[in-house]
Design a protein around this motif. Structure first.
Motif, PDB file in Angstrom:
ATOM      1  N   LYS A 274       0.811  -1.217   0.000  1.00  0.00           N
ATOM      2  CA  LYS A 274       0.000   0.000   0.000  1.00  0.00           C
ATOM      3  C   LYS A 274       0.849   1.274   0.000  1.00  0.00           C
ATOM      4  CE  LYS A 274      -3.973  -2.076   2.376  1.00  0.00           C
ATOM      5  NZ  LYS A 274      -4.704  -2.176   3.670  1.00  0.00           N
ATOM      6  N   VAL A 275       2.108   1.159   0.406  1.00  0.00           N
ATOM      7  CA  VAL A 275       2.935   2.368   0.540  1.00  0.00           C
ATOM      8  C   VAL A 275       4.123   2.414  -0.428  1.00  0.00           C
ATOM      9  CG1 VAL A 275       2.317   2.787   2.953  1.00  0.00           C
ATOM     10  CG2 VAL A 275       4.265   1.315   2.427  1.00  0.00           C
ATOM     11  N   LEU A 276       4.553   1.256  -0.937  1.00  0.00           N
ATOM     12  CA  LEU A 276       5.691   1.224  -1.854  1.00  0.00           C
ATOM     13  C   LEU A 276       5.191   1.304  -3.289  1.00  0.00           C
ATOM     14  CD1 LEU A 276       8.806   0.904  -1.748  1.00  0.00           C
ATOM     15  CD2 LEU A 276       8.461  -1.547  -2.068  1.00  0.00           C
ATOM     16  N   THR A 277       5.712   2.246  -4.066  1.00  0.00           N
ATOM     17  CA  THR A 277       5.243   2.442  -5.443  1.00  0.00           C
ATOM     18  C   THR A 277       6.312   2.041  -6.451  1.00  0.00           C
ATOM     19  OG1 THR A 277       6.068   4.716  -5.601  1.00  0.00           O
ATOM     20  CG2 THR A 277       3.846   4.413  -4.665  1.00  0.00           C
ATOM     21  N   ALA A 278       5.854   1.786  -7.684  1.00  0.00           N
ATOM     22  CA  ALA A 278       6.779   1.442  -8.761  1.00  0.00           C
ATOM     23  C   ALA A 278       7.738   2.595  -9.048  1.00  0.00           C
ATOM     24  CB  ALA A 278       5.990   1.077 -10.022  1.00  0.00           C
ATOM     25  N   SER A 279       7.225   3.828  -8.997  1.00  0.00           N
ATOM     26  CA  SER A 279       8.075   4.991  -9.307  1.00  0.00           C
ATOM     27  C   SER A 279       9.191   5.161  -8.274  1.00  0.00           C
ATOM     28  CB  SER A 279       7.231   6.269  -9.379  1.00  0.00           C
ATOM     29  OG  SER A 279       6.604   6.531  -8.139  1.00  0.00           O
ATOM     30  N   GLN A 280       8.904   4.844  -6.993  1.00  0.00           N
ATOM     31  CA  GLN A 280       9.951   4.911  -5.965  1.00  0.00           C
ATOM     32  C   GLN A 280      11.077   3.929  -6.283  1.00  0.00           C
ATOM     33  OE1 GLN A 280       7.277   4.176  -2.613  1.00  0.00           O
ATOM     34  NE2 GLN A 280       7.994   6.052  -1.625  1.00  0.00           N
ATOM     35  N   CYS A 281      10.712   2.725  -6.679  1.00  0.00           N
ATOM     36  CA  CYS A 281      11.714   1.701  -6.995  1.00  0.00           C
ATOM     37  C   CYS A 281      12.547   2.111  -8.212  1.00  0.00           C
ATOM     38  CB  CYS A 281      11.034   0.356  -7.251  1.00  0.00           C
ATOM     39  SG  CYS A 281      10.210  -0.328  -5.794  1.00  0.00           S
ATOM     40  N   ILE A 282      11.880   2.612  -9.246  1.00  0.00           N
ATOM     41  CA  ILE A 282      12.591   3.027 -10.463  1.00  0.00           C
ATOM     42  C   ILE A 282      13.535   4.188 -10.166  1.00  0.00           C
ATOM     43  CG2 ILE A 282      12.290   4.098 -12.741  1.00  0.00           C
ATOM     44  CD1 ILE A 282      11.706   1.106 -12.671  1.00  0.00           C
ATOM     45  N   SER A 283      13.079   5.158  -9.388  1.00  0.00           N
ATOM     46  CA  SER A 283      13.925   6.307  -9.040  1.00  0.00           C
ATOM     47  C   SER A 283      15.168   5.857  -8.287  1.00  0.00           C
ATOM     48  CB  SER A 283      13.148   7.302  -8.165  1.00  0.00           C
ATOM     49  OG  SER A 283      12.071   7.841  -8.873  1.00  0.00           O
ATOM     50  N   LEU A 284      14.973   4.922  -7.380  1.00  0.00           N
ATOM     51  CA  LEU A 284      16.090   4.401  -6.592  1.00  0.00           C
ATOM     52  C   LEU A 284      17.112   3.713  -7.501  1.00  0.00           C
ATOM     53  CD1 LEU A 284      17.406   3.785  -3.865  1.00  0.00           C
ATOM     54  CD2 LEU A 284      15.865   1.833  -3.634  1.00  0.00           C
ATOM     55  N   ILE A 285      16.636   2.876  -8.405  1.00  0.00           N
ATOM     56  CA  ILE A 285      17.540   2.150  -9.315  1.00  0.00           C
ATOM     57  C   ILE A 285      18.244   3.117 -10.261  1.00  0.00           C
ATOM     58  CG2 ILE A 285      17.586   0.522 -11.255  1.00  0.00           C
ATOM     59  CD1 ILE A 285      15.411  -1.076  -9.760  1.00  0.00           C
ATOM     60  N   GLU A 286      17.520   4.071 -10.817  1.00  0.00           N
ATOM     61  CA  GLU A 286      18.125   5.052 -11.733  1.00  0.00           C
ATOM     62  C   GLU A 286      19.221   5.856 -11.044  1.00  0.00           C
ATOM     63  OE1 GLU A 286      18.066   5.631 -14.858  1.00  0.00           O
ATOM     64  OE2 GLU A 286      16.501   4.213 -15.432  1.00  0.00           O
ATOM     65  N   HIS A 287      18.971   6.209  -9.783  1.00  0.00           N
ATOM     66  CA  HIS A 287      19.984   6.962  -9.041  1.00  0.00           C
ATOM     67  C   HIS A 287      21.249   6.131  -8.876  1.00  0.00           C
ATOM     68  CE1 HIS A 287      22.122   8.720  -5.628  1.00  0.00           C
ATOM     69  NE2 HIS A 287      21.581   9.867  -6.006  1.00  0.00           N
ATOM     70  N   GLN A 288      21.091   4.845  -8.612  1.00  0.00           N
ATOM     71  CA  GLN A 288      22.264   3.974  -8.451  1.00  0.00           C
ATOM     72  C   GLN A 288      23.026   3.836  -9.773  1.00  0.00           C
ATOM     73  OE1 GLN A 288      22.954   3.236  -5.325  1.00  0.00           O
ATOM     74  NE2 GLN A 288      21.014   4.262  -4.930  1.00  0.00           N
ATOM     75  N   PHE A 289      22.299   3.673 -10.859  1.00  0.00           N
ATOM     76  CA  PHE A 289      22.958   3.590 -12.169  1.00  0.00           C
ATOM     77  C   PHE A 289      23.805   4.840 -12.430  1.00  0.00           C
ATOM     78  CE2 PHE A 289      19.588   0.542 -14.010  1.00  0.00           C
ATOM     79  CZ  PHE A 289      20.456  -0.531 -13.935  1.00  0.00           C
ATOM     80  N   THR A 290      23.233   5.987 -12.118  1.00  0.00           N
ATOM     81  CA  THR A 290      23.905   7.264 -12.382  1.00  0.00           C
ATOM     82  C   THR A 290      25.088   7.477 -11.448  1.00  0.00           C
ATOM     83  OG1 THR A 290      21.789   8.207 -13.046  1.00  0.00           O
ATOM     84  CG2 THR A 290      23.567   9.759 -12.545  1.00  0.00           C
ATOM     85  N   TYR A 291      24.849   7.268 -10.164  1.00  0.00           N
ATOM     86  CA  TYR A 291      25.873   7.617  -9.183  1.00  0.00           C
ATOM     87  C   TYR A 291      27.055   6.651  -9.202  1.00  0.00           C
ATOM     88  CZ  TYR A 291      28.235   9.097  -5.010  1.00  0.00           C
ATOM     89  OH  TYR A 291      29.195   9.560  -4.161  1.00  0.00           O
ATOM     90  N   SER A 292      26.767   5.362  -9.387  1.00  0.00           N
ATOM     91  CA  SER A 292      27.821   4.364  -9.233  1.00  0.00           C
ATOM     92  C   SER A 292      28.779   4.308 -10.411  1.00  0.00           C
ATOM     93  CB  SER A 292      27.194   2.982  -9.041  1.00  0.00           C
ATOM     94  OG  SER A 292      26.495   2.625 -10.215  1.00  0.00           O
ATOM     95  N   GLY A 293      28.460   5.002 -11.477  1.00  0.00           N
ATOM     96  CA  GLY A 293      29.344   4.982 -12.629  1.00  0.00           C
ATOM     97  C   GLY A 293      29.090   3.817 -13.556  1.00  0.00           C
TER      98      GLY A 293
END
Length: 427
Positions: A323-342
């Motif tokens: 009820k509280v975890l959304t698909a967009s939260q998960c995608i944002s988290l993964i995209e940030h890792q892709f960007t930040y980690s190189g």
């Protein structure tokens, strides 16, 4: 002061013990411990406790001395001392040197062990400051590694009462002291029966005695262990002691026990209290942080995702999370890792910190594992999940996972690979 400095420098630090200097130091310390008591006795005993702990060569050296029996008698006499610090230092040295030997068999025998437990818990709860508490917690954790002693503790009749007193120490303590208490609670989780009791104490605290009072009473909501633990799990990143990571590890153990025992009713209220904190851990701060804080943030992310994964193992609790975890939260988290980690296949792999890269890969794959478990329960999750599985940038995180030394990471990596391999555009 030199002895006190050495004691601080050698606490929880492996000591290289070759050479004449260490022989002279041990002789000096043992001589002072066995001499008339003075201001040097306690720091000498504390330094000996540090040197003996987890150090087989120093233990062997001391046990080979002709005077070792006399030394044991001196240490045993200290167990009746009025100074709790002296008592815990003496017990620590004795456990390091004798636990698996004849002297230890007598000292930590079933006839005596309950008195020893009461003594150690008394020191943990009423010890003279943070230093004494640290040593008493370390001692109890070392004793728990012995299967016979761990079994004795499961049958110790006052354990539930003592556990309640230990949990009370989490309220209003400094982070250094709280982190040590959390280490002890995690050590209890290594013994299944003790983990059951701890889970009940956290999720059903109304039956716990309050601070030494053996009457069973109702506790104030403010002083529930679950509230204190949630507070500790959400400490600022800048803190010197990472209580947050330890508290999150403890939550993982608690929910694993909930799943194994099938007792979810008491966990539902706790999940509602905890979920906002877990989701907050998955948010990256907008302001730029230094490298050390970024690593700490990612370590907390991994622990928070581990807790969420265990929550999802039980259907009733899974409903609360979905009820509280959304698909967009998960995608944002993964995209940030892709960007930040190189991890950037367009320009080749950037020169980045390998530990940071591995942490980011862990976050990506564990988030994907979460998405896989929720893909039928959260709107848009299934589409987002399969889209990410066909992203070229997934190669690097999968490589990290499948070549990891950690079994859990390999297992998660294989799970994601199994889902992704049949897809037409899987890289």
């Amino acid at each position: 002061q030199s002895i006190q400095l050495l004691q601080k420098l050698t606490y929880n630090v492996p000591v290289f013990c070759a050479g004449a200097n260490i022989d002279e130091l041990i002789s000096f310390l043992m001589h002072h411990v066995q001499s008339a008591e003075d201001e040097l006795t306690i720091p000498c005993l504390g330094l000996l406790a540090n040197l003996c702990r987890h150090n087989l060569s120093i233990q062997t050296q001391i046990k080979s001395l002709n005077s070792v029996k006399s030394f044991y008698r001196t240490l045993i006499s200290f167990l009746a001392h009025s100074n709790l610090t002296m008592v815990v230092f003496a017990l620590s040295v004795l456990s390091s040197l004798t636990l698996n030997e004849e002297v230890g068999e007598k000292l930590f025998h079933a006839r005596n062990i309950h008195q020893t437990f009461q003594l150690i818990f008394n020191i943990v709860v009423n010890g003279d400051g943070t230093l004494t508490r640290k040593y008493s917690v370390d001692l109890l954790m070392d004793l728990l590694k012995n299967p016979k002693v761990a079994d004795y503790l499961t049958r110790y009749e006052h354990f539930t009462s003592c556990l309640g007193q230990v949990l009370d120490l989490l309220h209003g303590r400094n982070p250094d002291s709280s982190s040590k208490i959390l280490e002890l609670l995690l050590a209890f989780c290594s013994v299944i029966e003790l983990r059951h009791t701890l889970r009940q104490a956290i999720l059903e605290p109304s039956g716990l005695p309050v601070s030494g009072n053996t009457r069973f009473v109702t506790r104030s909501k403010t002083f529930e262990p679950s509230v204190a633990l949630v507070h500790l799990s959400n400490q600022p990143l800048e803190g010197s002691e990472d209580c947050s990571v330890l508290a999150l590890q403890l939550f993982k153990e608690v929910f694993e026990d909930v799943t194994n025992t099938g007792n979810s009713a008491s966990a539902e209220h706790f999940v509602d209290l905890l979920l906002p904190v877990l989701l907050d851990h998955l948010q990256m701060p907008e302001q730029i942080m230094d490298e050390l804080l970024v690593k700490k943030k990612h370590e907390r992310m991994v622990k928070a995702i581990n807790v969420l994964t265990n929550i999802l193992l039980y259907d009733i609790l899974k409903t609360h999370a979905s009820k509280v975890l959304t698909a967009s939260q998960c995608i944002s988290l993964i995209e940030h890792q892709f960007t930040y980690s190189g991890i950037d296949t367009g320009y080749g792999t950037k020169a980045v910190d390998s530990k940071m890269c591995k942490l980011a890969a862990d976050v990506i794959l564990k988030t994907l594992d979460l998405m896989s478990r929720l893909k039928q329960d959260v709107p848009g999750m299934e589409v987002s999940f399969y889209k990410i599985l066909q992203d070229q940038r997934l190669i690097m995180p999968l490589t990290f996972a499948l070549t990891s030394d950690h079994r859990e990471q390999v297992k998660v990596g294989l799970g994601i690979l199994f889902e992704a391999a049949p897809l037409p555009d899987f890289p």
